[in-house]
Scaffold this active site. Structure first.
Site, PDB file in Angstrom:
ATOM      1  N   GLU A 169       0.845  -1.200   0.000  1.00  0.00           N
ATOM      2  CA  GLU A 169       0.000   0.000   0.000  1.00  0.00           C
ATOM      3  C   GLU A 169       0.879   1.247   0.000  1.00  0.00           C
ATOM      4  O   GLU A 169       2.048   1.185   0.373  1.00  0.00           O
ATOM      5  CB  GLU A 169      -0.922   0.004   1.223  1.00  0.00           C
ATOM      6  CG  GLU A 169      -0.155   0.072   2.532  1.00  0.00           C
ATOM      7  CD  GLU A 169      -1.045  -0.165   3.754  1.00  0.00           C
ATOM      8  OE1 GLU A 169      -2.099  -0.783   3.601  1.00  0.00           O
ATOM      9  OE2 GLU A 169      -0.656   0.280   4.834  1.00  0.00           O
ATOM     10  N   LYS A 207       2.568   4.638   1.189  1.00  0.00           N
ATOM     11  CA  LYS A 207       2.962   5.106   2.527  1.00  0.00           C
ATOM     12  C   LYS A 207       2.572   6.575   2.630  1.00  0.00           C
ATOM     13  O   LYS A 207       3.170   7.443   1.998  1.00  0.00           O
ATOM     14  CB  LYS A 207       4.472   4.948   2.707  1.00  0.00           C
ATOM     15  CG  LYS A 207       4.942   5.323   4.103  1.00  0.00           C
ATOM     16  CD  LYS A 207       6.404   4.931   4.276  1.00  0.00           C
ATOM     17  CE  LYS A 207       6.850   5.166   5.709  1.00  0.00           C
ATOM     18  NZ  LYS A 207       6.700   6.554   6.136  1.00  0.00           N
ATOM     19  N   ASP A 246       1.933  10.358   3.862  1.00  0.00           N
ATOM     20  CA  ASP A 246       2.754  11.350   4.535  1.00  0.00           C
ATOM     21  C   ASP A 246       1.838  12.163   5.443  1.00  0.00           C
ATOM     22  O   ASP A 246       1.351  13.216   5.081  1.00  0.00           O
ATOM     23  CB  ASP A 246       3.410  12.248   3.474  1.00  0.00           C
ATOM     24  CG  ASP A 246       4.777  12.692   3.916  1.00  0.00           C
ATOM     25  OD1 ASP A 246       5.211  12.296   5.012  1.00  0.00           O
ATOM     26  OD2 ASP A 246       5.408  13.459   3.161  1.00  0.00           O
ATOM     27  N   TYR A 304      -6.672   7.059   6.717  1.00  0.00           N
ATOM     28  CA  TYR A 304      -6.711   5.677   6.240  1.00  0.00           C
ATOM     29  C   TYR A 304      -6.137   4.793   7.339  1.00  0.00           C
ATOM     30  O   TYR A 304      -5.053   5.099   7.866  1.00  0.00           O
ATOM     31  CB  TYR A 304      -5.845   5.494   4.990  1.00  0.00           C
ATOM     32  CG  TYR A 304      -6.452   6.055   3.719  1.00  0.00           C
ATOM     33  CD1 TYR A 304      -7.824   6.003   3.485  1.00  0.00           C
ATOM     34  CD2 TYR A 304      -5.621   6.585   2.737  1.00  0.00           C
ATOM     35  CE1 TYR A 304      -8.357   6.507   2.303  1.00  0.00           C
ATOM     36  CE2 TYR A 304      -6.149   7.087   1.557  1.00  0.00           C
ATOM     37  CZ  TYR A 304      -7.515   7.044   1.348  1.00  0.00           C
ATOM     38  OH  TYR A 304      -8.038   7.532   0.180  1.00  0.00           O
ATOM     39  N   LYS A 347      11.008   3.731  -0.106  1.00  0.00           N
ATOM     40  CA  LYS A 347      10.821   5.176  -0.210  1.00  0.00           C
ATOM     41  C   LYS A 347      10.977   5.669  -1.654  1.00  0.00           C
ATOM     42  O   LYS A 347      11.790   5.143  -2.428  1.00  0.00           O
ATOM     43  CB  LYS A 347      11.849   5.903   0.673  1.00  0.00           C
ATOM     44  CG  LYS A 347      11.783   5.520   2.141  1.00  0.00           C
ATOM     45  CD  LYS A 347      10.493   5.979   2.811  1.00  0.00           C
ATOM     46  CE  LYS A 347      10.549   7.367   3.338  1.00  0.00           C
ATOM     47  NZ  LYS A 347      11.079   7.541   4.664  1.00  0.00           N
ATOM     48  N   CYS A 362      15.959  46.411 -15.484  1.00  0.00           N
ATOM     49  CA  CYS A 362      15.948  45.043 -15.995  1.00  0.00           C
ATOM     50  C   CYS A 362      17.371  44.475 -16.058  1.00  0.00           C
ATOM     51  O   CYS A 362      18.257  45.116 -16.620  1.00  0.00           O
ATOM     52  CB  CYS A 362      15.330  45.055 -17.392  1.00  0.00           C
ATOM     53  SG  CYS A 362      15.421  43.497 -18.261  1.00  0.00           S
ATOM     54  N   CYS A 367      18.281  44.171 -19.972  1.00  0.00           N
ATOM     55  CA  CYS A 367      18.428  45.278 -20.909  1.00  0.00           C
ATOM     56  C   CYS A 367      18.542  46.635 -20.213  1.00  0.00           C
ATOM     57  O   CYS A 367      18.697  47.655 -20.870  1.00  0.00           O
ATOM     58  CB  CYS A 367      17.245  45.307 -21.865  1.00  0.00           C
ATOM     59  SG  CYS A 367      15.741  45.916 -21.110  1.00  0.00           S
ATOM     60  N   CYS A 417       9.621  44.275 -17.074  1.00  0.00           N
ATOM     61  CA  CYS A 417      10.554  45.158 -17.771  1.00  0.00           C
ATOM     62  C   CYS A 417       9.740  45.963 -18.778  1.00  0.00           C
ATOM     63  O   CYS A 417       8.945  45.419 -19.530  1.00  0.00           O
ATOM     64  CB  CYS A 417      11.598  44.313 -18.491  1.00  0.00           C
ATOM     65  SG  CYS A 417      12.505  45.244 -19.732  1.00  0.00           S
ATOM     66  N   CYS A 442      14.368  44.874 -25.108  1.00  0.00           N
ATOM     67  CA  CYS A 442      14.862  43.853 -24.180  1.00  0.00           C
ATOM     68  C   CYS A 442      15.136  42.529 -24.897  1.00  0.00           C
ATOM     69  O   CYS A 442      14.282  42.009 -25.606  1.00  0.00           O
ATOM     70  CB  CYS A 442      13.810  43.648 -23.101  1.00  0.00           C
ATOM     71  SG  CYS A 442      14.325  42.551 -21.799  1.00  0.00           S
TER      72      CYS A 442
HETATM   73 ZN   LIG Z   1      14.490  44.135 -20.136  1.00  0.00          ZN
END
Ligand SMILES: [Zn+2]
Length: 675
Positions: free
Chosen positions: A118, A120, A122, A228, A319, A413, A416, A431, A437
């Site tokens: 089954e 496991k 968490d 469960y 695991k 930016c 650019c 930007c 750019c």
């Molecule tokens: Zn730019």
């Protein structure tokens, strides 16, 4: 007043029905009746119990959240210790486990050994004690021998029956299982908490464990928890089947929820096939898992195998690669996407997580970065689940070094050097150098040459990408400097098509201001808006010089579009590209700006519109005001003359009241314009 037998029977019958429908809903995932009918049964029982106090029993389905808060957790001694499982992290380790089991049992062939397999989960391991079918105690695993009494919280979890169904359950039955928070509930809970400015959970496991350790059961009841069962502990006064898988089936018959993914598999190959199949579906499951568990199915064989130290020799957890690991943020950089969106990215000390080595993780946006308070030098939890981009989950504050550095959104930016803008209420920063750019280059160029923009026939997306890749196209202005010779040297481009392309580039130079404005690719400026702006201002120079307020006088230009147009033309880099294009011969017919009725009846008056007006849309109201010479602004200020307020007016109304702005409704506005 004594309660008649008939009423007692009625209450008991309602409880039985509700238990049955709980079982259909939670355990079988196959409800027989609509939610409304279930609610009706519940209300009927509540009404009866409200009328006759003595009818209220502790195992009644109405009594889940009835317990008062406690001041501290009691302790629970587990009669049989809650053991931990040995782990296998690889196929080899699993094969080795299987080999040892076969050897101890003196088995020859794989086919003789079946495992109950089954996922496991968490979550948080719990022990549930039922006496004569009634839930009397819930406990955490704790250290395995002593846990905490969390009965008051366990009772709030609807998937856990307060009373078992059927008849054949043992007089005393300890059920063990995992309480967990399903992924959807976890996401929704965090979204709500984030919106309310409250603390969020790091992952579903912490969410489950933290929810169970509340002193006030009302808080636990608000958490979307599920459970469960996967085994039994102490059992007295009853017989259980001889196989683990059959015991789990039996639990289900008694109304206890068990994992629908459980299987019985043969030998180690069966285990590996199960592992693979669950692993492939891991991200699609509605709950988090960190592996799968195999248990020798025969209890007789389990007894023969026994225990080593505190772990059974007959079970192992296989695991999956961990989805969360710790690592250090070495730097935070800002990436610019194709549309100019600026995203912070953490550069990490490389770490193996989710099955791959990860050295970058997204921080989504600057708000998220500040909310998580990620600083350079911090140790963080990084998460990589499935094919999702790795992300920084949280900071381990205890490990924050001296001299850790905060991160701010850069002003320009990184690609650019154009300005970065972030509008009010927007999480994404962008930007503004759309034409210039490099990060936005390809998209900007494809848009620029497209049919509704400059319509350069023969310059398709593929060719744009090719020319960008070789560095020949940096901005749309470069298009007008291409020559036939260099084009004909490209792959799949003959002299004839090169000549044709140059011809269509030259043809595109004669355009209209509307097309040109649209071609610039300013965000939110579509064809219709570009056409309105062009006809309103007549000349490009007027558009460039326009303030946000000027822009908002254009029909169908609101505050957002006005701000974007303004930001675009405020960026010098964009103006340089435009100037170059004009230099290379891009032209259009200019005209005089439209005369605005400054001397109209509302001339010189500034309006703000908010809320829902009874008969007209806000756009219609705006057109009306503008036609009468008034201005419409996006926000209330001391310069506002009138606020036109409709239904559900919010912060603008409050601000207008504060600034003593005249507040009028639609009828008043109609009176004003028809004066
Ligand atoms: Zn730019």
């Amino acid at each position: 007043m004594s309660v008649s037998i008939a009423i007692r029977k009625k209450a008991e019958s309602l409880r039985e029905q509700i238990r049955h429908h709980n079982y259909r809903y939670h355990v079988l995932d196959d409800p027989e009746i609509p939610d409304a009918e279930y609610d009706r049964l519940m209300r009927e029982l509540l009404a009866l119990e409200a009328e006759y106090d003595e009818l209220v029993t502790h195992d009644s389905p109405t009594q889940r959240v009835g317990d008062a808060p406690i001041s501290a957790f009691g302790t629970v001694q587990h009669e049989l210790p809650m053991l931990s499982l040995a782990n296998a992290f690889s196929e080899d380790e699993l094969r080795e486990f299987h080999r040892r089991v076969m050897e101890r049992l003196e088995l020859e062939g794989d086919a003789e050994l079946s495992y109950a397999a089954e996922p496991k989960l968490d979550g948080a391991a719990v022990s549930l004690l039922y006496e004569d079918g009634v839930l009397v105690r819930g406990a955490t695993r704790g250290d395995g021998s002593t846990g905490e009494d969390i009965t008051h919280n366990i009772r709030t979890i609807e998937a856990i029956p307060l009373k078992l169904i059927g008849k054949s359950y043992p007089a005393r039955l300890e059920v063990r299982g995992e309480v967990f928070m399903p992924k959807a509930g976890f996401e929704a809970y965090n979204a709500r908490a984030r919106a309310a400015g409250e603390k969020t959970f790091v992952n579903p496991r912490n969410a489950a464990a933290g929810s169970l350790r509340q002193l006030d059961p009302k808080l636990t009841a608000e958490r979307p928890l599920d459970m469960y069962a996967y085994s039994v502990g102490k059992v007295e006064g009853g017989q259980l089947p001889a196989r683990h898988s059959e015991i789990v089936d039996r639990l289900r018959d008694w109304g206890i929820k068990v994992c629908p993914e459980r299987r019985v598999v043969l030998g180690v190959e069966g285990c590996l096939a199960f592992y693979k199949s669950i692993g492939e579906r891991r991200n699609a499951l509605s709950y988090e898992i960190d592996g799968v568990v195999y248990k020798v199915d025969s209890l007789q064989m389990q007894r023969e195998l026994g225990f080593v130290s505190r772990a059974p020799r007959w079970a192992i957890a296989h695991k999956f690669p961990a989805q969360e690991e710790l690592t250090v943020v070495e730097d935070v950089e800002f990436q610019v996407g194709r549309t100019g969106a600026v995203t912070p990215v953490a550069r990490l000390t490389p770490v193996f997580v989710g099955g791959v080595t990860v050295s970058n993780a997204t921080l989504h946006n600057i708000d998220e970065l500040h909310r998580k308070d990620v600083r350079i030098g911090d140790t963080v939890i990084v998460r990589r689940a499935g094919d999702v981009i790795p992300e920084v989950v949280s900071v381990i504050l205890d490990r924050r070094p001296k001299g850790s550095r905060r991160v701010q959104l850069p002003k320009t930016c990184p690609v650019c050097n154009s300005h970065i803008e972030r509008e009010d209420g927007e999480t994404v920063a962008r930007c503004t150098g759309g034409l210039f750019c490099a990060a936005q280059r390809t998209e900007a160029l494809k848009h620029f040459v497209s049919r509704r923009a400059l319509d350069i026939e023969g310059l398709g997306a593929k060719l744009v990408e090719q020319l960008v890749a070789i560095g020949r196209l940096k901005t749309p202005a470069d298009i007008f400097q291409l020559n036939a010779t260099e084009l004909s040297e490209l792959d799949r481009m003959g002299t004839k098509s090169a000549d044709n392309l140059i011809a269509s580039i030259n043809k595109s130079k004669s355009t209209t201001l509307a097309r040109f404005l649209f071609a610039l690719g300013i965000r939110e400026v579509g064809e219709a808006t570009a056409a309105s702006v062009a006809s309103h201002f007549g000349r490009l120079a007027n558009v460039i010089a326009a303030t946000e307020e000027d822009l908002q006088r254009v029909p169908d230009v609101g505050p957002v579009v006005a701000a974007r147009v303004r930001a675009f033309f405020a960026e010098e880099h964009n103006l340089e590209v435009i100037a170059r294009m004009q230099e290379y011969g891009v032209v259009w017919q200019e005209s005089d700006p439209k005369v605005v009725a400054e001397d109209g009846i509302l001339g010189g008056k500034t309006f703000v519109i908010t809320g829902t007006l009874p008969t007209m849309t806000r756009d219609a109201a705006k057109d009306l005001i503008q036609a009468a010479g008034g201005k419409v602004a996006g926000s209330v200020s001391s310069k506002t003359d009138y606020l036109v307020a409709g239904e559900k007016a919010g912060s603008k109304l409050a601000k207008a009241e504060k600034l003593n702005v005249d507040i009028i409704d639609e009828a008043d506005l109609l009176k004003l314009v028809s004066r």
